[in-house]
Enzyme design. Sequence first.
Site, PDB file in Angstrom:
ATOM      1  N   LYS A 178      27.229  17.995  47.420  1.00 52.34           N
ATOM      2  CA  LYS A 178      26.397  17.550  46.300  1.00 52.34           C
ATOM      3  C   LYS A 178      25.821  18.744  45.539  1.00 52.34           C
ATOM      4  O   LYS A 178      25.798  18.768  44.304  1.00 52.34           O
ATOM      5  CB  LYS A 178      25.271  16.656  46.809  1.00 52.34           C
ATOM      6  CG  LYS A 178      25.745  15.318  47.341  1.00 52.34           C
ATOM      7  CD  LYS A 178      24.601  14.518  47.948  1.00 52.34           C
ATOM      8  CE  LYS A 178      25.082  13.192  48.494  1.00 52.34           C
ATOM      9  NZ  LYS A 178      23.982  12.400  49.115  1.00 52.34           N
ATOM     10  N   ALA A 206      20.307  17.232  49.404  1.00 57.59           N
ATOM     11  CA  ALA A 206      20.101  16.823  50.793  1.00 57.59           C
ATOM     12  C   ALA A 206      20.932  15.585  51.083  1.00 57.59           C
ATOM     13  O   ALA A 206      21.298  14.839  50.173  1.00 57.59           O
ATOM     14  CB  ALA A 206      18.623  16.538  51.061  1.00 57.59           C
ATOM     15  N   ASP A 207      21.216  15.394  52.365  1.00 61.67           N
ATOM     16  CA  ASP A 207      21.900  14.171  52.783  1.00 61.67           C
ATOM     17  C   ASP A 207      21.481  13.840  54.204  1.00 61.67           C
ATOM     18  O   ASP A 207      21.287  14.735  55.032  1.00 61.67           O
ATOM     19  CB  ASP A 207      23.421  14.317  52.711  1.00 61.67           C
ATOM     20  CG  ASP A 207      24.091  12.954  52.677  1.00 61.67           C
ATOM     21  OD1 ASP A 207      24.287  12.424  51.570  1.00 61.67           O
ATOM     22  OD2 ASP A 207      24.388  12.405  53.753  1.00 61.67           O
ATOM     23  N   THR A 208      21.339  12.543  54.472  1.00 63.78           N
ATOM     24  CA  THR A 208      20.853  12.083  55.766  1.00 63.78           C
ATOM     25  C   THR A 208      21.899  11.215  56.453  1.00 63.78           C
ATOM     26  O   THR A 208      22.475  10.313  55.827  1.00 63.78           O
ATOM     27  CB  THR A 208      19.540  11.286  55.595  1.00 63.78           C
ATOM     28  OG1 THR A 208      18.561  12.136  54.994  1.00 63.78           O
ATOM     29  CG2 THR A 208      19.016  10.798  56.940  1.00 63.78           C
TER      30      THR A 208
END
Length: 199
Positions: free
Chosen positions: A60, A76-78
């Site tokens: 991203k 960010a990514d979760t």
Amino acid sequence: MSRPDLSAPRLVLASSSPRRIELLAQIGVVPDHVDPADIDETPLKGETPMRLAERLARGKAEVVAARSPDAIVLAADTVVALGRRLLEKPADEAEARRFLELLSGRNHRVFTGVVVIAGGQTTCRVVDTRVSFKTLSAEEIATYVASGEWRGKAGGYGIQGAAAAFVRRIVGSHPAVMGLPLYEAANLLRGAGWRPRIA
């Protein structure tokens, strides 16, 4: 009154998540621009949850950095995992119910990757948080699923909402479970030279 520091690089958030915007505001960080990146989030064969969280956050950030090469880009990514099983964003109510049934009375892990790109340099951290759910009754699961709060949330729940009542214990970063580890994000931004604009 001081003049705005127009020389400071712009900060671009590569996410449209209102949770991440609210979390950043808690530590006095207001992005100059929000530019969500649309990438393929399909896990690779054999990819661990930690690697997936890092790859997606990095992907991203790279997409948005290509559009804004002079800016500081934060992404960010979760990822939610029960063992090696990924619990992605539920496609429908049936899958949301199944996820909650799986999480009920068990421990799971939330991996949140955070990436900053500035001046062609990429820095990344992945935060591993352990979350323990109480045993959920069928009524609790049905009520939560009916609320629709699970929509668009990894693992089928949002810890900042009604699902907070399901959490017995957290070991790690609470804001990371919400979508952005603030300690790590602040340090990465500081290291990239980001400073608040002075009005």
